[in-house]
Write an enzyme that holds these catalytic residues in place. Structure first.
Site, PDB file in Angstrom:
ATOM      1  CG  HIS A 255      -2.237   0.673   0.952  1.00 58.93           C
ATOM      2  ND1 HIS A 255      -2.604   1.129  -0.299  1.00 58.93           N
ATOM      3  CD2 HIS A 255      -3.287   0.881   1.911  1.00 58.93           C
ATOM      4  CE1 HIS A 255      -3.747   1.793  -0.170  1.00 58.93           C
ATOM      5  NE2 HIS A 255      -4.162   1.589   1.067  1.00 58.93           N
TER       6      HIS A 255
ATOM      7  CG  ASP B 104      -4.196   3.700  -5.912  1.00 60.37           C
ATOM      8  OD1 ASP B 104      -4.560   2.798  -6.653  1.00 60.37           O
ATOM      9  OD2 ASP B 104      -3.842   4.646  -6.513  1.00 60.37           O
TER      10      ASP B 104
END
Length: 494
Positions: A464, A468
């Site tokens: 992450h 995204d």
């Protein structure tokens, strides 16, 4: 005097038979009383010289005992586990003969001899841990003492490059200089896969560079795959053979649990030790999870139609080649999923090759070999490579080149069981997918009717820090679209 002279001629005859005429013959020792004294001294000296020559000959025949040490096998490995000995004490070996198989936390490697001689001592038992730079065996060589002394002067035995020329991935023997082998190890290249252009099959530096250019897929076209021989059609079965009942293979007996009454502690070794290191590093990555389901009904029919064709060519066609190829087509649109992040989190490297790994459950533990350059392979070529990797994995013979260099991973956990999972990213990769088992479940078709569908759950994990949720979702949708409509995948194959 006559007796002394007669004895002297016996010595001369013996020396002449040993071809020492030029070295010990003295013309002035033939007559006169003084010659007797001189001749006696010459006899004594020549006897001592003859005895020394005989001892020197024995040394050359049998040779000194040298310690054959375990040299550096790359990847920062400092210890290995001895899995199997191919020799025993008293066995005669030649150069490049296999001595033993060792296993590191990366791969299995066969160690071969660099001497001609006889094995005199084995330093380790099977399953013992051997340290890099320490002796593996003692070899009584057949070389001269001068040669052995010259070879024993090599410094830093733990990094001895000369010994690299006699180490190989199991099942292959190659010829290359230490500099070429070092270049291959630094780039995770398996020498047995490199086409040699040097004299007597020797691999040159140019061969390594050409292999690297092919591996990246950016300069040269892919190397041609091994030609698949189509087996001849099986003879028609007669009525007699058709009536013979097929023997049913009995189920393997399950081992009975044993209660020892005490706890057992053992050190972590090999691949289990590597897993600890990899998973500890993975804890530093913030994982983003995403799950979905895929309707594989059309793919099931396509695979069923293609299986007779691939079986005739000796290739087992599973669903994984389609999953892997669909992932590669998706990575072309989302290159950030085929990337790596440096340790300082300052730079992203987008990988040119799609080296897609397949998590494999073996007797040695969890291994993740990868298929190189999937973006340049057909589904059939991927299936052929998977067959090779699965065969090597079952035999515990996966090499370093097969286990390193991955850029993206799929875990087929559904082959064992389960639907959803939470896969852990393998650093330095940034994404991984876990595939559940295929289930026949009721679903509504386009006309609103309930129909039986082949449904598979998929679970994704992404780093992450650079990926995204929207990117992971779009990639999953494209991957699912390729699998639900395999005909569309054909339009994008190269």
């Amino acid at each position: 005097m006559a007796a002394v002279t007669r004895g002297s001629f016996i010595v001369f005859r013996r020396l002449l038979s040993q071809q020492y005429r030029c070295r010990c013959f003295r013309p002035q020792c033939v007559s006169s009383g003084r010659s007797v004294q001189t001749l006696a001294f010459t006899r004594d000296r020549t006897q001592r010289r003859f005895a020394w020559r005989t001892l020197h000959t024995n040394t050359v025949n049998y040779g000194p005992v040298v310690q054959f040490k375990l040299s550096d096998i790359g990847e920062g490995i400092m210890e290995v586990t001895v899995k199997e000995w191919y020799v025993k004490e008293g066995d005669k070996v030649s150069q490049f003969d296999s001595i033993c198989e060792v296993q590191s936390d990366k791969a299995s490697v066969t160690i071969t001899s660099r001497y001609d001689g006889v094995i005199r001592k084995l330093y380790y038992e099977v399953d013992a841990t051997a340290q890099v730079g320490m002796p593996l065996v003692d070899i009584e060589t057949e070389s001269s003492s001068e040669v052995i002394q010259e070879e024993d002067v090599v410094e830093t035995p733990a990094m001895d490059q000369e010994e690299h020329t006699h180490q190989e991935i199991k099942g292959h023997k190659t010829q290359a200089t230490p500099a070429v082998r070092r270049l291959a190890m630094e780039n995770n290249i398996k020498l047995s896969e490199v086409v040699a252009t040097g004299k007597d099959g020797r691999i040159l530096k140019e061969d390594i560079l050409n292999f690297l250019s092919k591996q990246t897929g950016a300069i040269l076209p892919p190397a041609p795959m091994q030609h698949i021989q189509t087996p001849p059609p099986a003879p028609a079965s007669t009525a007699t053979t058709a009536q013979i009942p097929v023997a049913i293979k009995p189920a393997p007996a399950m081992p009975k649990p044993m209660f020892t009454g005490k706890d057992v502690t053992e050190p972590l070794k090999g691949f289990h030790k590597a897993m600890v290191k990899t998973m500890t590093a993975a804890l530093k990555i913030p994982h983003f999870g995403y799950c979905d389901e895929v309707d594989l009904s059309r793919l099931v029919r396509v695979r069923k139609d293609l299986q007779p064709v691939t079986q005739a060519q000796g290739v087992k066609l599973s669903y994984m080649p389609f999953f892997i190829k669909a992932a590669s087509l998706g990575l072309l649109h989302f290159p950030s999923l085929n990337a790596s992040l440096d340790d300082a989190c300052q730079n992203i490297t987008y990988k040119a090759s799609h080296n897609i790994g397949l998590a494999m459950d073996t007797s040695q533990g969890l291994l993740v070999p990868n298929v190189k350059n999937v973006q340049m392979l057909s589904v059939l070529e991927i299936a052929l490579e998977l067959n090779r990797l699965q065969t090597l994995g079952a035999a515990g013979q996966l090499g370093t080149a097969d286990l390193t260099g991955g850029t993206f991973t799929l875990s087929n956990i559904g082959s064992i069981g389960g639907t959803y999972a939470k896969p852990v990213i393998l650093p330095p990769e940034v994404a991984i997918g876990a595939l559940g088992k295929i289930q026949i479940l009721p679903r509504f078709d386009a006309s609103g009717q309930v129909t039986a569908a082949h449904i598979m759950k998929v679970s994704w994990s992404a780093d992450h820090r650079i990926i995204d949720g929207a990117t992971m979702c779009r990639f999953s949708n494209l991957w699912r679209e390729y699998l639900e409509t395999p005909e569309q995948m054909l339009l994008h194959l190269k």
